[in-house]
Design a protein around this motif. Structure first.
Motif, PDB file in Angstrom:
ATOM      1  N   ILE A   1       7.352   8.151   2.688  1.00 39.01           N
ATOM      2  CA  ILE A   1       6.787   9.238   3.475  1.00 39.01           C
ATOM      3  C   ILE A   1       7.593   9.486   4.743  1.00 39.01           C
ATOM      4  CG2 ILE A   1       4.720   9.980   4.710  1.00 39.01           C
ATOM      5  CD1 ILE A   1       3.539   7.844   2.351  1.00 39.01           C
ATOM      6  N   ASN A   2       7.901   8.403   5.470  1.00 41.50           N
ATOM      7  CA  ASN A   2       8.715   8.593   6.667  1.00 41.50           C
ATOM      8  C   ASN A   2      10.205   8.523   6.378  1.00 41.50           C
ATOM      9  OD1 ASN A   2       6.867   9.080   8.635  1.00 41.50           O
ATOM     10  ND2 ASN A   2       6.457   6.922   8.999  1.00 41.50           N
TER      11      ASN A   2
ATOM     12  N   TYR B   1      12.755  12.958  12.729  1.00 43.51           N
ATOM     13  CA  TYR B   1      13.844  12.244  13.396  1.00 43.51           C
ATOM     14  C   TYR B   1      14.787  13.196  14.106  1.00 43.51           C
ATOM     15  CZ  TYR B   1      12.226   8.255  10.798  1.00 43.51           C
ATOM     16  OH  TYR B   1      11.462   7.253  10.299  1.00 43.51           O
ATOM     17  N   LEU B   2      14.240  14.300  14.618  1.00 40.83           N
ATOM     18  CA  LEU B   2      15.115  15.287  15.247  1.00 40.83           C
ATOM     19  C   LEU B   2      15.728  14.741  16.527  1.00 40.83           C
ATOM     20  CD1 LEU B   2      16.196  18.097  15.065  1.00 40.83           C
ATOM     21  CD2 LEU B   2      14.264  18.919  16.344  1.00 40.83           C
ATOM     22  N   LEU B   3      14.944  14.020  17.328  1.00 48.55           N
ATOM     23  CA  LEU B   3      15.457  13.528  18.614  1.00 48.55           C
ATOM     24  C   LEU B   3      16.574  12.503  18.426  1.00 48.55           C
ATOM     25  CD1 LEU B   3      15.222  13.630  21.658  1.00 48.55           C
ATOM     26  CD2 LEU B   3      13.574  11.785  21.521  1.00 48.55           C
TER      27      LEU B   3
ATOM     28  N   ILE C   1      15.584  13.270   2.946  1.00 43.81           N
ATOM     29  CA  ILE C   1      16.340  12.967   4.161  1.00 43.81           C
ATOM     30  C   ILE C   1      16.586  14.229   4.961  1.00 43.81           C
ATOM     31  CG2 ILE C   1      18.625  12.235   4.960  1.00 43.81           C
ATOM     32  CD1 ILE C   1      18.595  10.164   2.790  1.00 43.81           C
ATOM     33  N   GLY C   2      16.883  15.319   4.269  1.00 48.87           N
ATOM     34  CA  GLY C   2      17.122  16.582   4.970  1.00 48.87           C
ATOM     35  C   GLY C   2      15.904  17.013   5.754  1.00 48.87           C
ATOM     36  N   ILE C   3      14.736  16.958   5.121  1.00 51.76           N
ATOM     37  CA  ILE C   3      13.515  17.369   5.817  1.00 51.76           C
ATOM     38  C   ILE C   3      13.218  16.434   6.972  1.00 51.76           C
ATOM     39  CG2 ILE C   3      11.026  17.576   5.555  1.00 51.76           C
ATOM     40  CD1 ILE C   3      11.509  18.638   2.787  1.00 51.76           C
ATOM     41  N   GLN C   4      13.350  15.132   6.736  1.00 52.20           N
ATOM     42  CA  GLN C   4      13.032  14.173   7.794  1.00 52.20           C
ATOM     43  C   GLN C   4      13.950  14.317   8.997  1.00 52.20           C
ATOM     44  OE1 GLN C   4      10.634  12.215   8.239  1.00 52.20           O
ATOM     45  NE2 GLN C   4       9.644  12.543   6.278  1.00 52.20           N
TER      46      GLN C   4
ATOM     47  N   SER D   1       0.815  -1.216   0.000  1.00 54.56           N
ATOM     48  CA  SER D   1       0.000   0.000   0.000  1.00 54.56           C
ATOM     49  C   SER D   1       0.844   1.259   0.000  1.00 54.56           C
ATOM     50  CB  SER D   1      -0.920  -0.003   1.223  1.00 54.56           C
ATOM     51  OG  SER D   1      -0.141   0.020   2.388  1.00 54.56           O
ATOM     52  N   GLY D   2       2.091   1.161   0.500  1.00 56.73           N
ATOM     53  CA  GLY D   2       2.931   2.347   0.594  1.00 56.73           C
ATOM     54  C   GLY D   2       3.412   2.820  -0.762  1.00 56.73           C
ATOM     55  N   SER D   3       3.965   4.021  -0.768  1.00 63.25           N
ATOM     56  CA  SER D   3       4.451   4.553  -2.039  1.00 63.25           C
ATOM     57  C   SER D   3       5.961   4.344  -2.114  1.00 63.25           C
ATOM     58  CB  SER D   3       4.144   6.042  -2.116  1.00 63.25           C
ATOM     59  OG  SER D   3       4.631   6.681  -0.968  1.00 63.25           O
TER      60      SER D   3
END
Lengths: 177, 101
Positions: free
Chosen positions: B55-56, A149-151, A141-144, A127-129
């Motif tokens: 997405i993640n 995933y800041l912590l 990755i930069g945004i995430q 179901s995922g993209s």
């Protein structure tokens, strides 16, 4: 069989072959330099999983950092080590048989799981993209890393400083603790 | 398009090779290389599954974290190996069998 598959299986074969030579070789220098080949072909395989940034990090961090560290450790503990490796007894010891047996058993279990369970039929994978081929993963990755995933990112930075201080403390000259 | 299971099989082979090195090698640096192989096999699985998680981006992010952790671990382990070499004059793990005294 198109070009993509040919290149992928070429690098996979190179990876496994060089990894086998690394662990069976008696010559430590040879095995360290073949470790280099293994890491590079692993980076090539990451590219096929559409993780180009991970592949670059692999080349920079492993091939650049870890390998130089290993060569330094080898050179600093060099002489005794070469003497210790010298007795090239061709007979296999019991330890080797046990090691081969355990690792083959582990391989068998893993392959059994991977063949019995078809992971590409999992719910979230179907179901995922999936990442498409012309996607900018570095952007993602930069945004995430700055939001979701800041912590872990921050904890990692503290951990890196701890490792740096710890390694410097362990490797210093005087023995007074 | 490479199927997912092929990545996993390569990872399994790499893990077993690393396990063999850890179990049988008589040299701490080669044992360390074996541990690196096992970590790399785990990272390969992360990346292979991360392909389906746009997405993640969990797979790729944790692959990055694992690479950095492994690099830090190698630095500390090599410092320990150098200290052990200074103290025992050998880096054969099976010969290093006493604590402080």
């Amino acid at each position: 069989m198109n070009a993509e598959q040919v290149i992928f299986y070429f690098f996979a074969a190179l990876l496994l072959l060089s990894a086998l030579i690394v662990v069976t070789s008696r010559n430590l220098v040879r095995s360290i330099f073949l470790f280099f080949v293994t890491l590079f072909s692993l980076a090539a395989i990451y590219v096929f999983a559409l993780a180009d940034f991970i592949a670059l990090t692999q080349v920079v961090l492993y091939a650049g950092g870890v390998l130089v560290l290993m060569l330094f450790a080898f050179m600093l503990s060099n002489k005794e080590l070469l003497n210790a490796m010298e007795p090239a007894k061709r007979v296999f010891k019991v330890k080797h048989y046990v090691g081969i047996f355990i690792s083959l058993a582990f391989l068998f279990i893993l392959l059994q799981i991977f063949t019995e369970r078809d992971f590409s039929q999992l719910e979230w994978i179907k179901s995922g993209s999936p990442i498409s081929k012309n996607e900018n993963t570095i952007h993602l990755i930069g945004i995430q890393s700055m939001t979701f995933y800041l912590l872990p990112f921050e904890i990692l930075s503290v951990f890196l400083m701890m490792a740096l201080v710890g390694a410097a403390h362990l490797a210093r000259k005087d023995k007074k603790i | 398009m490479i199927p997912l299971s092929h990545f996993l099989i390569i990872g399994a082979c790499l893990f077993s090779i690393g396990l063999y090195a850890v179990l049988t090698k008589k040299n701490a640096i080669q044992v360390l290389i074996g541990i690196e192989f096992m970590i790399n096999a785990a990272i390969l699985n992360f990346v292979a599954f991360g392909k389906y998680d746009k997405i993640n981006g969990g797979g790729q992010m944790f692959a990055l974290f694992a690479i950095v952790l492994a690099a830090a671990g190698v630095a500390v382990a090599l410092a320990i190996i150098l200290n052990v070499y200074k103290h025992f004059k050998t880096i054969d793990p099976s010969k290093i069998d006493n604590l402080r005294n």
